[in-house]
Design an enzyme around this catalytic site. Structure first.
Site, short mmCIF file in Angstrom:
data_model
loop_
_atom_site.label_atom_id
_atom_site.label_comp_id
_atom_site.label_asym_id
_atom_site.label_seq_id
_atom_site.Cartn_x
_atom_site.Cartn_y
_atom_site.Cartn_z
N ASP A 1 -61.11 22.73 -8.10
CA ASP A 1 -62.41 23.33 -7.89
C ASP A 1 -62.73 23.61 -6.46
OD1 ASP A 1 -63.82 20.00 -9.88
OD2 ASP A 1 -62.70 22.13 -10.24
N CYS B 1 -65.16 27.90 -21.83
CA CYS B 1 -66.12 28.42 -20.97
C CYS B 1 -65.44 29.38 -20.25
CB CYS B 1 -66.46 27.14 -20.14
SG CYS B 1 -65.22 26.68 -18.82
N LYS C 1 -71.32 15.21 -8.50
CA LYS C 1 -71.55 15.75 -10.00
C LYS C 1 -70.77 15.21 -10.83
CE LYS C 1 -70.22 19.96 -11.45
NZ LYS C 1 -69.49 19.88 -12.71
N ASN C 2 -69.39 15.29 -10.45
CA ASN C 2 -68.58 14.95 -11.52
C ASN C 2 -68.31 13.64 -11.54
OD1 ASN C 2 -68.12 17.74 -12.08
ND2 ASN C 2 -66.10 18.05 -11.13
N ILE D 1 -54.38 24.68 -12.80
CA ILE D 1 -55.00 23.71 -13.73
C ILE D 1 -55.64 24.60 -15.15
CG2 ILE D 1 -56.73 22.11 -13.88
CD1 ILE D 1 -54.38 21.31 -12.42
N ARG E 1 -75.97 24.15 -11.24
CA ARG E 1 -75.37 23.09 -12.09
C ARG E 1 -74.76 22.23 -11.10
NH1 ARG E 1 -71.04 25.23 -15.62
NH2 ARG E 1 -71.28 22.72 -16.11
N ARG F 1 -60.28 25.05 -22.46
CA ARG F 1 -61.02 23.64 -22.41
C ARG F 1 -60.60 22.85 -23.61
NH1 ARG F 1 -64.31 23.84 -17.91
NH2 ARG F 1 -63.90 21.58 -17.60
N PRO F 2 -59.62 22.75 -24.28
CA PRO F 2 -59.44 21.80 -25.42
C PRO F 2 -59.79 20.50 -25.17
CG PRO F 2 -57.42 22.33 -24.54
CD PRO F 2 -58.25 23.05 -23.48
N ILE F 3 -59.86 19.59 -26.21
CA ILE F 3 -60.18 18.24 -26.14
C ILE F 3 -59.12 17.25 -27.03
CG2 ILE F 3 -62.53 18.45 -25.59
CD1 ILE F 3 -63.06 17.59 -28.62
N ASP F 4 -57.96 17.96 -27.14
CA ASP F 4 -56.88 17.06 -27.96
C ASP F 4 -56.56 15.88 -27.29
OD1 ASP F 4 -55.94 19.15 -26.11
OD2 ASP F 4 -53.97 18.43 -26.47
N LEU F 5 -56.56 15.93 -25.93
CA LEU F 5 -56.22 14.65 -25.30
C LEU F 5 -57.14 13.50 -25.23
CD1 LEU F 5 -54.43 16.03 -22.13
CD2 LEU F 5 -53.34 15.53 -24.38
N ARG G 1 -70.63 21.19 -21.45
CA ARG G 1 -69.35 20.50 -21.91
C ARG G 1 -69.10 18.95 -21.53
NH1 ARG G 1 -65.54 22.93 -22.47
NH2 ARG G 1 -64.20 21.33 -22.12
C1 EPZ Z 1 -63.00 17.86 -14.81
O1 EPZ Z 1 -62.80 18.79 -15.98
C2 EPZ Z 1 -64.12 18.51 -14.02
N1 EPZ Z 1 -65.41 18.41 -14.65
C3 EPZ Z 1 -63.84 19.93 -13.69
O2 EPZ Z 1 -64.76 20.40 -12.69
C4 EPZ Z 1 -62.39 20.20 -12.85
O3 EPZ Z 1 -62.16 21.26 -12.53
C5 EPZ Z 1 -61.28 19.31 -13.85
O4 EPZ Z 1 -61.72 17.90 -14.16
C6 EPZ Z 1 -60.16 19.26 -13.30
O5 EPZ Z 1 -60.09 18.47 -12.05
C7 EPZ Z 1 -66.02 17.28 -14.67
O6 EPZ Z 1 -65.65 16.23 -14.05
C8 EPZ Z 1 -67.46 17.22 -15.41
P1 EPZ Z 1 -59.04 18.22 -17.09
P2 EPZ Z 1 -62.10 18.39 -17.32
O7 EPZ Z 1 -59.18 17.36 -18.65
O8 EPZ Z 1 -62.12 16.96 -17.27
C9 EPZ Z 1 -56.09 20.57 -20.08
C10 EPZ Z 1 -66.34 21.87 -11.81
O9 EPZ Z 1 -66.37 22.78 -11.11
N2 EPZ Z 1 -56.85 19.68 -21.36
O10 EPZ Z 1 -58.58 17.40 -16.32
O11 EPZ Z 1 -62.45 19.19 -18.51
C11 EPZ Z 1 -57.18 21.60 -19.57
O12 EPZ Z 1 -57.40 22.74 -20.59
C12 EPZ Z 1 -65.65 21.44 -13.00
O13 EPZ Z 1 -66.93 20.95 -11.24
C13 EPZ Z 1 -55.95 19.77 -22.58
O14 EPZ Z 1 -55.28 20.53 -22.49
O15 EPZ Z 1 -60.67 18.87 -16.71
C14 EPZ Z 1 -57.01 21.76 -18.27
O16 EPZ Z 1 -55.77 22.95 -18.29
C15 EPZ Z 1 -64.94 22.66 -13.49
N3 EPZ Z 1 -56.42 19.01 -23.40
C16 EPZ Z 1 -56.18 20.43 -17.73
O17 EPZ Z 1 -55.99 19.88 -19.05
C17 EPZ Z 1 -57.55 17.98 -23.12
O18 EPZ Z 1 -57.69 17.34 -24.18
C18 EPZ Z 1 -56.99 19.74 -16.86
O19 EPZ Z 1 -58.35 19.68 -17.49
C19 EPZ Z 1 -58.24 18.07 -22.05
C20 EPZ Z 1 -57.75 18.96 -21.18
#
Ligand code: EPZ
Length: 427
Positions: free
Chosen positions: A313, A123, A22-23, A335, A405, A128-132, A99
């Site tokens: 996960d 969620c 999926k991911n 995480i 999902r 789940r911010p997107i600042d990065l 998302r």
């Molecule tokens: C991906 O989510 C996966 N989803 C998640 O799987 C997985 O848990 C996660 O990576 C970690 O491995 C998909 O690939 C669709 P991150 P993502 O950005 O990209 C923080 C599942 O169950 N962060 O690596 O959203 C964030 O809050 C799902 O299949 C910021 O602060 O995860 C978290 O604490 C759930 N700012 C950490 O980083 C940002 O701009 C890691 O999040 C982005 C993230």
């Protein structure tokens, strides 16, 4: 609303086909936006999120054709054609349900010069911010504006330019957005502290097949030489390491013996090591990975972290299995800030779990008792199914749309190896 009904206590034995990841699929689909030629993805999992992403691509004017099922297998191919991009807006209605839609941001800005994407919002597991994601695109020259719940990104008139991105923390999605955008940015982009999850390497392999130039694949330092255009390609989605790990836990919690067909050990060493620590025997075979219960489940100390460490996960699924271990386990979720929603539901089945902030203390019990339980998020719902497989009596898992999902043909795959499981509508 559908629910899953499980009558537990059956030992699972046999072969479980592992579907496409999926991911990986959710970051491969938006790659189609990077070229005006067709991109064909094979081994796509039939999941709600993948269907949803297909609809989002249609919203953007991308044609998608399903190549249909090849007889005798659940392979499915989708060809996406973004010859012209009709719209650069990902609407709230779609983004709020999925998302991962945020992953169209980078490709749209790179190809069409602009994008307007609804902010995904939080969620169940965190905000789940997107600042990065946004900082990475700014490093490539994009102008970012936030208004009325949307993020608007605009490239300079000459298009994006290569930049130097250093992520302060590892982010899978932000790495994916940065990578996709960099393939069409003029000049060189360096991405440091990039996520190293196998899904990122799968994305890189697809982008390279489309003509992108990327060095350092699989490492935390990626160097991309931007191109003026990418071309079409065909790419097979990697197998789902989290689905495979989830079924490995099903073998563990039922004292069973499962062959995870198509699972790739290189994607999941930390998971396999932890399964061995839990007392299971794990052997790599020609066509997959065999996981067999080998005596009582053993407790452990486990902490989630970015790849190659133990994946977040898999935390909920391991917790379900460890509720029946002989002793006390300590799990730490580093995480996400709220990824213990499965705990109160597992407790209703007789599990003994204490949560202190990011740490959960799981005291093994002799047995779990079936009960009606509520799924809250994708991996939590799988942990409830796992508990139901081992529990005495009947377990009903409500809100199974969470499961749909991320787990393709869940009941079919579990019934085929001996589970007493069915889906019921309504109620
Ligand atoms: C991906 O989510 C996966 N989803 C998640 O799987 C997985 O848990 C996660 O990576 C970690 O491995 C998909 O690939 C669709 P991150 P993502 O950005 O990209 C923080 C599942 O169950 N962060 O690596 O959203 C964030 O809050 C799902 O299949 C910021 O602060 O995860 C978290 O604490 C759930 N700012 C950490 O980083 C940002 O701009 C890691 O999040 C982005 C993230």
């Amino acid at each position: 609303m559908d629910r899953i009904i499980i009558r537990g206590g059956r030992r699972l034995e046999g072969r479980v086909p592992v579907s496409g990841a999926k991911n990986a699929a959710l970051t491969l689909l938006p790659c189609a936006l990077l070229t005006d030629q067709p991109l064909t993805l094979t081994n796509l999992p039939r999941l709600a999120d993948v269907e949803g992403f297909g609809h989002l691509m249609n919203e953007l004017g991308v044609s998608t054709t399903i190549a249909g099922l090849r007889s005798g297998s659940n392979l499915r191919a989708m060809t996406l054609d973004a010859n012209t991009i009709g719209s650069t807006t990902a609407p709230y209605e779609i983004v709020r349900r999925m998302r991962a839609s945020i992953l169209v941001l980078g490709p749209l800005v790179a190809r069409a010069g602009e994008a307007t994407v609804s902010l995904p919002g939080g969620c169940a597991i965190g905000n789940r911010p997107i600042d990065l994601h946004l900082k990475a695109l700014e490093a490539l020259g994009a102008e970012i504006e936030l208004a009325a719940g949307y993020v608007r990104a605009k490239a300079p008139s000459g298009g994006l330019t290569g930049g130097h991105i250093i992520f302060p923390i590892v982010s899978v999605g932000a790495t994916e957005n940065a990578l996709m955008a960099a393939t069409l940015a003029r000049g060189e982009t360096v991405i440091e502290n990039a996520a190293r999850e196998p899904e990122i390497a799968d994305l890189c392999r697809c982008l390279v097949a489309m003509g992108a130039e990327i060095e350092g694949i699989g490492t935390e330092r990626l160097v991309v030489q931007g191109k003026s255009a990418l071309h079409g390609a065909e790419h097979r989605v990697m197998p789902d390491r989290i689905e495979a790990g989830s079924y490995a836990c099903a073998a563990g919690i039922t004292g069973g013996d499962l062959l995870l067909e198509g699972a790739r050990a290189d994607d999941m060493h930390a998971i396999l090591v932890s399964l061995t620590d839990a007392g299971l025997s794990v052997t790599e075979e020609a066509d997959g990975i065999r996981v067999k219960a080998d005596g009582p489940l053993r407790p452990m100390t486990l902490s989630t972290a970015p790849f190659p460490a133990f994946p977040t996960d898999m935390q909920a699924q391991f917790m379900a299995m460890l509720t029946l271990a002989q002793g006390t386990s300590v799990l730490t979720e580093t995480i996400f800030e709220n990824r213990y929603m499965h705990v109160p539901e597992l407790a209703r089945m007789g599990a003994d779990i204490q949560v202190h902030g990011r740490t959960a203390i799981v005291k093994g019990v002799d047995r779990l008792l079936g009960a009606p339980v509520m799924a809250t998020d994708l991996r939590a719902s799988m942990s409830l199914v796992l508990a139901g497989l081992a529990a005495e009596g009947e377990t009903q898992v409500h809100r199974v749309y969470h499961l749909d999902r991320g787990y393709e043909l869940l009941e079919d795959k579990l019934s085929a190896v001996g589970a007493d499981i069915e889906r019921a509508g309504g109620g």
